[in-house]
Design an enzyme around this catalytic site. Structure first.
Site, PDB file in Angstrom:
ATOM      1  N   LYS A 117      -7.090   7.558   6.230  1.00 44.42           N
ATOM      2  CA  LYS A 117      -6.337   8.669   5.637  1.00 44.42           C
ATOM      3  C   LYS A 117      -7.134   9.963   5.732  1.00 44.42           C
ATOM      4  CE  LYS A 117      -3.553   5.798   2.743  1.00 44.42           C
ATOM      5  NZ  LYS A 117      -2.890   5.449   1.536  1.00 44.42           N
ATOM      6  N   GLY A 166       0.049   0.480  -1.537  1.00 44.29           N
ATOM      7  CA  GLY A 166      -0.135   0.933  -2.919  1.00 44.29           C
ATOM      8  C   GLY A 166      -1.456   0.491  -3.530  1.00 44.29           C
ATOM      9  N   GLU A 201      -7.407  13.506  -4.076  1.00 42.89           N
ATOM     10  CA  GLU A 201      -6.187  14.239  -3.774  1.00 42.89           C
ATOM     11  C   GLU A 201      -5.627  14.764  -5.069  1.00 42.89           C
ATOM     12  OE1 GLU A 201      -3.846  12.225  -0.118  1.00 42.89           O
ATOM     13  OE2 GLU A 201      -2.764  12.146  -2.020  1.00 42.89           O
ATOM     14  N   ARG A 293       3.699   1.839  12.637  1.00 47.69           N
ATOM     15  CA  ARG A 293       4.379   0.558  12.839  1.00 47.69           C
ATOM     16  C   ARG A 293       5.829   0.694  12.417  1.00 47.69           C
ATOM     17  NH1 ARG A 293       4.976  -0.488   7.386  1.00 47.69           N
ATOM     18  NH2 ARG A 293       3.236   0.171   6.105  1.00 47.69           N
TER      19      ARG A 293
HETATM   20  P1  ADP Z   1       6.265   0.216   3.773  1.00 38.98           P
HETATM   21  O1  ADP Z   1       6.278   1.686   3.652  1.00 38.98           O
HETATM   22  O2  ADP Z   1       6.685  -0.268   5.103  1.00 38.98           O
HETATM   23  O3  ADP Z   1       6.925  -0.442   2.637  1.00 38.98           O
HETATM   24  P2  ADP Z   1       3.887  -0.806   2.588  1.00 38.98           P
HETATM   25  O4  ADP Z   1       2.663   0.032   2.490  1.00 38.98           O
HETATM   26  O5  ADP Z   1       4.623  -1.090   1.341  1.00 38.98           O
HETATM   27  O6  ADP Z   1       4.766  -0.105   3.686  1.00 38.98           O
HETATM   28  O7  ADP Z   1       3.509  -2.156   3.296  1.00 38.98           O
HETATM   29  C1  ADP Z   1       4.396  -2.904   4.076  1.00 38.98           C
HETATM   30  C2  ADP Z   1       4.085  -4.352   3.973  1.00 38.98           C
HETATM   31  O8  ADP Z   1       2.781  -4.614   4.399  1.00 38.98           O
HETATM   32  C3  ADP Z   1       4.209  -4.870   2.568  1.00 38.98           C
HETATM   33  O9  ADP Z   1       4.804  -6.136   2.668  1.00 38.98           O
HETATM   34  C4  ADP Z   1       2.785  -4.943   2.078  1.00 38.98           C
HETATM   35  O10 ADP Z   1       2.609  -5.988   1.165  1.00 38.98           O
HETATM   36  C5  ADP Z   1       2.050  -5.201   3.362  1.00 38.98           C
HETATM   37  N1  ADP Z   1       0.753  -4.546   3.391  1.00 38.98           N
HETATM   38  C6  ADP Z   1       0.500  -3.247   3.463  1.00 38.98           C
HETATM   39  N2  ADP Z   1      -0.812  -3.024   3.536  1.00 38.98           N
HETATM   40  C7  ADP Z   1      -1.393  -4.221   3.500  1.00 38.98           C
HETATM   41  C8  ADP Z   1      -2.739  -4.675   3.542  1.00 38.98           C
HETATM   42  N3  ADP Z   1      -3.738  -3.835   3.648  1.00 38.98           N
HETATM   43  N4  ADP Z   1      -2.973  -5.968   3.498  1.00 38.98           N
HETATM   44  C9  ADP Z   1      -1.960  -6.842   3.426  1.00 38.98           C
HETATM   45  N5  ADP Z   1      -0.677  -6.482   3.389  1.00 38.98           N
HETATM   46  C10 ADP Z   1      -0.394  -5.204   3.411  1.00 38.98           C
HETATM   47  P1  ADP Z   2      -0.191   3.606   0.702  1.00 42.26           P
HETATM   48  O1  ADP Z   2      -1.036   3.664   1.914  1.00 42.26           O
HETATM   49  O2  ADP Z   2      -0.662   2.609  -0.270  1.00 42.26           O
HETATM   50  O3  ADP Z   2       1.264   3.519   1.036  1.00 42.26           O
HETATM   51  P2  ADP Z   2       0.288   6.406   0.045  1.00 42.26           P
HETATM   52  O4  ADP Z   2      -0.744   7.468   0.168  1.00 42.26           O
HETATM   53  O5  ADP Z   2       1.355   6.382   1.062  1.00 42.26           O
HETATM   54  O6  ADP Z   2      -0.439   5.000  -0.013  1.00 42.26           O
HETATM   55  O7  ADP Z   2       0.943   6.524  -1.404  1.00 42.26           O
HETATM   56  C1  ADP Z   2       1.812   5.551  -1.921  1.00 42.26           C
HETATM   57  C2  ADP Z   2       2.540   6.107  -3.130  1.00 42.26           C
HETATM   58  O8  ADP Z   2       1.606   6.499  -4.153  1.00 42.26           O
HETATM   59  C3  ADP Z   2       3.333   7.372  -2.864  1.00 42.26           C
HETATM   60  O9  ADP Z   2       4.615   7.088  -2.363  1.00 42.26           O
HETATM   61  C4  ADP Z   2       3.374   8.015  -4.241  1.00 42.26           C
HETATM   62  O10 ADP Z   2       4.353   7.408  -5.053  1.00 42.26           O
HETATM   63  C5  ADP Z   2       2.013   7.688  -4.814  1.00 42.26           C
HETATM   64  N1  ADP Z   2       1.053   8.771  -4.525  1.00 42.26           N
HETATM   65  C6  ADP Z   2       0.177   8.810  -3.497  1.00 42.26           C
HETATM   66  N2  ADP Z   2      -0.555   9.929  -3.511  1.00 42.26           N
HETATM   67  C7  ADP Z   2      -0.131  10.656  -4.571  1.00 42.26           C
HETATM   68  C8  ADP Z   2      -0.494  11.937  -5.127  1.00 42.26           C
HETATM   69  N3  ADP Z   2      -1.440  12.679  -4.588  1.00 42.26           N
HETATM   70  N4  ADP Z   2       0.166  12.358  -6.252  1.00 42.26           N
HETATM   71  C9  ADP Z   2       1.131  11.594  -6.808  1.00 42.26           C
HETATM   72  N5  ADP Z   2       1.506  10.396  -6.347  1.00 42.26           N
HETATM   73  C10 ADP Z   2       0.896   9.908  -5.222  1.00 42.26           C
END
Ligand code: ADP
Ligand code: ADP
Ligand code: MG
Length: 447
Positions: A117, A166, A201, A293
Site C-alpha cells: 500500500k 480488513g 492514514e 485481481r
Molecule cells: P474484496 O474487495 O474482493 O471483497 P477482500 O479484501 O474482502 O476483497 O478479500 C477477498 C477475499 O480474499 C476474501 O474472501 C478474503 O477473506 C480473502 N483474503 C483477502 N486477503 C487475504 C489474505 N491476506 N489472506 C487470506 N485471505 C485473504
Molecule cells: P483492505 O486491504 O483490508 O481491503 P483497505 O485499505 O481497502 O484495506 O480498507 C478496507 C476498509 O477499511 C475500507 O473500505 C474502509 O471501510 C476502512 N478504511 C480503510 N482506510 C480508512 C481510513 N483512512 N479512514 C476510514 N476508514 C478506512
C-alpha cells in the site's frame, strides 16, 4: 479459444464461477482441492480434479509447488487464481512464468507494486491521483510514528502496508493509543502477511467505499466498467455491494472513473483490476488501494454492463486487445449483491457444519459454493455464496433482493440471511444514505 485447459487455483463459489465461463467457451478446467473439499460442488464440476494437500490452506491452496505440479501433470496451459489465496502473490506469478504457464492476471511487477500500500500510494501520487493524507514511507519506530501523527492529526488509521481482507489496520485517537497499537499491529502484519511495514492514514470519519472496475490490455488500452458501492461492511469487510453507487451524480462519477483510469495507465497495468477509493462527507475522494485481481463483488458490474469479466480476463491474459472501446460500454439498470456468510450475524463467529437443507430462490443469480449436504469447513473463509439481482432501477433491485432472500432457506448452520433481509428493509439503506459505519450502528439498533 485462447486456452485449452485452465487450472483454477481456488475453491468454493469463485472456482464454480470460473468453471462456468470456461465451459461456455469450450475450455477444459482443472480443479485443485484440499482433503476437506473433496465433496464440494466445484470439484465435481471441473473436467479434472487433483487433490493438492490437507485441509490447512498453507499445505494445499497456498502451496505453490503442489499447485504448479498439478498444472504440469494435467497439462494446464493457464492458471486462474480467483481471489484471496495466491491471487496477489508475485512469487507464484513468477513461478508460472518460469514454467511456461499463463497466469490469468496482471504481471508479477504490477502485483508487487500494488501489493504494497505504501508503494501504491506513492505511485498514485505521481500519477496525480489523490491519496488519503498520511505518512510517506514506512514507520521505523513508535517515536517516529507519534511525531508524524502530530503533524497529520488524529484520529488516524495505523495500517499494514501489505494488509488485506480488513486485517492489519487499527484506528487510534491519540499518542497513547498509537504507542500501544504499534507493536501488536506490526506483529499481526508480520504473521498474516510476512511483512511488518506500517504507515499512518488520516481517518475519514463518515466514509463511503466506492471502487472502480478497470480493464487493460497489453497494447496499452485502459477502460473502466463503472463503479461499485461497497459501504455496507462488517469489520472493514464488504457484506452488500451495488452498482451504480447511489452517492454519485454523473459529474462526480465521471471524475472518479477518469481518475482511476489515470492511475492504472501510470503503472502500465494489464488485465482486470479494481481501484478502491474512500469518499468523505463532502464527496472528496481518495485512493485507498488497488486490488490486482477479480473481486468478490464483480457480478454487480457484470449485471449492469452485460459483460463476463472472467472471459475478459482470459482474453486479456492471452494477449488479445480489449474487444470494445469505452464508448461502447453502457450501464443498464441497477444491481445488488449480498454475501451469505456461515456465521453468527451478531458476533461474526463462523458457523461451520453440514447444510441439511437448501432452498434456492428462482429470481436471482446465485454464485454459491455449496449445495444441500455440503460441509462448511472451518478452515476457510465463511462466505458460502452470493445472491445477485438486477432491476430496472434501485428500488426494483431492492424488491427483487427481498424476494430472493425470502425464498432462500439454509438449514443446518447459522447464517447472516436475516440480517441481509433487514438491511434491504432499512430506511437509510433504501434511501441510499449509508456509510461504512452503517452496519455497526444498525446492528446496535436491532438488538
Ligand atoms: P474484496 O474487495 O474482493 O471483497 P477482500 O479484501 O474482502 O476483497 O478479500 C477477498 C477475499 O480474499 C476474501 O474472501 C478474503 O477473506 C480473502 N483474503 C483477502 N486477503 C487475504 C489474505 N491476506 N489472506 C487470506 N485471505 C485473504
Ligand atoms: P483492505 O486491504 O483490508 O481491503 P483497505 O485499505 O481497502 O484495506 O480498507 C478496507 C476498509 O477499511 C475500507 O473500505 C474502509 O471501510 C476502512 N478504511 C480503510 N482506510 C480508512 C481510513 N483512512 N479512514 C476510514 N476508514 C478506512
Ligand atoms: Mg480493500
Amino acid at each position: 479459444m485462447f486456452f485449452k485447459r485452465v487450472l483454477i487455483a481456488n475453491r468454493g463459489e469463485i472456482a464454480r464461477r470460473i468453471i462456468r465461463t470456461c465451459q461456455r467457451l469450450g475450455i477444459e478446467t482443472v480443479a485443485v482441492y484440499s482433503e476437506a473439499d473433496a465433496e464440494m460442488p466445484f470439484v465435481k464440476e471441473a473436467t479434472i480434479a487433483v487433490c493438492v494437500g490437507p485441509a490447512q490452506a498453507k499445505k494445499s491452496y497456498l502451496d505453490i509447488d503442489n499447485i504448479i505440479q498439478a498444472a504440469k501433470e494435467t497439462n494446464a496451459d493457464a492458471i486462474h487464481p480467483g481471489y484471496g489465496f495466491l491471487s496477489e502473490n508475485a512469487t507464484f506469478v513468477r513461478r508460472c512464468e518460469e514454467e511456461g504457464i499463463t497466469f490469468i492476471g496482471p504481471t508479477a511487477k504490477s502485483i508487487e507494486l500494488m501489493g504494497s500500500k505504501l508503494e501504491a500510494r506513492s505511485q498514485m501520487q505521481k500519477a496525480g491521483v489523490p491519496v488519503v493524507p498520511g505518512s510517506e514511507g514506512r514507520l521505523n519506530s513508535i517515536e517516529e510514528a507519534v511525531s508524524l501523527a502530530e503533524e497529520i492529526g488524529y484520529p488516524l488509521m495505523l495500517k499494514a502496508s501489505a494488509g488485506g481482507g480488513g486485517i492489519g489496520m487499527q484506528l487510534v485517537h491519540n499518542a497513547d493509543e498509537l504507542s500501544r497499537a504499534f507493536d501488536s499491529t506490526k506483529q499481526k502484519a508480520e504473521s498474516f502477511f510476512g511483512d511488518g511495514d506500517l504507515f499512518l492514514e488520516k481517518w475519514i470519519s463518515n466514509p463511503r467505499h466506492i471502487e472502480v472496475q478497470i480493464a487493460a490490455d497489453k497494447q496499452g488500452n485502459v477502460i473502466h466498467l463503472f463503479e461499485r458501492e461497497c459501504s455496507v461492511q462488517r469489520r472493514n469487510q464488504k457484506v452488500v455491494e451495488e452498482s451504480p453507487s447511489p452517492y454519485l451524480d454523473e459529474k462526480r462519477r465521471e471524475e472518479l472513473l477518469q481518475t482511476a483510469i489515470r492511475g492504472v495507465q501510470h503503472i502500465e497495468y494489464t488485465n482486470v483490476g479494481t481501484m478502491e477509493f474512500i469518499f468523505d462527507g463532502e464527496k472528496n475522494f481518495y485512493f485507498l488501494e488497488m486490488n490486482t485481481r477479480l473481486q468478490v463483488e464483480h457480478p454487480v458490474t457484470e449485471e449492469i454492463t452485460g459483460l463476463d469479466l472472467v472471459e475478459l480476463q482470459l482474453q486479456l491474459a492471452a494477449g488479445e486487445r480489449l474487444p470494445f472501446q469505452q464508448q461502447n460500454i453502457t450501464k443498464n439498470g441497477h444491481s445488488i449483491e449480498c454475501r451469505l456468510y456461515a456465521e453468527d450475524p451478531n458476533t461474526y463467529f463462523p458457523s461451520p457444519g453440514t447444510i441439511k437443507r437448501l432452498v434456492l430462490p428462482e429470481n436471482a443469480r446465485l454464485d454459491f459454493a455449496i449445495e444441500e449436504g455440503s460441509q462448511v469447513s472451518p478452515f476457510y473463509d465463511p462466505m458460502i455464496g452470493k445472491i445477485i439481482v438486477h432491476g430496472e432501477d434501485r428500488n426494483q433491485a431492492i424488491e427483487k433482493m427481498k424476494e430472493a432472500l425470502e425464498q432462500l432457506k439454509v438449514e443446518g448452520i447459522t447464517t447472516n440471511l436475516l440480517l441481509l433481509y433487514d438491511i434491504m428493509e432499512n430506511v437509510s439503506f433504501k434511501k441510499g444514505e449509508y456509510t461504512t459505519k452503517f452496519l455497526d450502528e444498525f446492528q446496535k439498533q436491532r438488538k
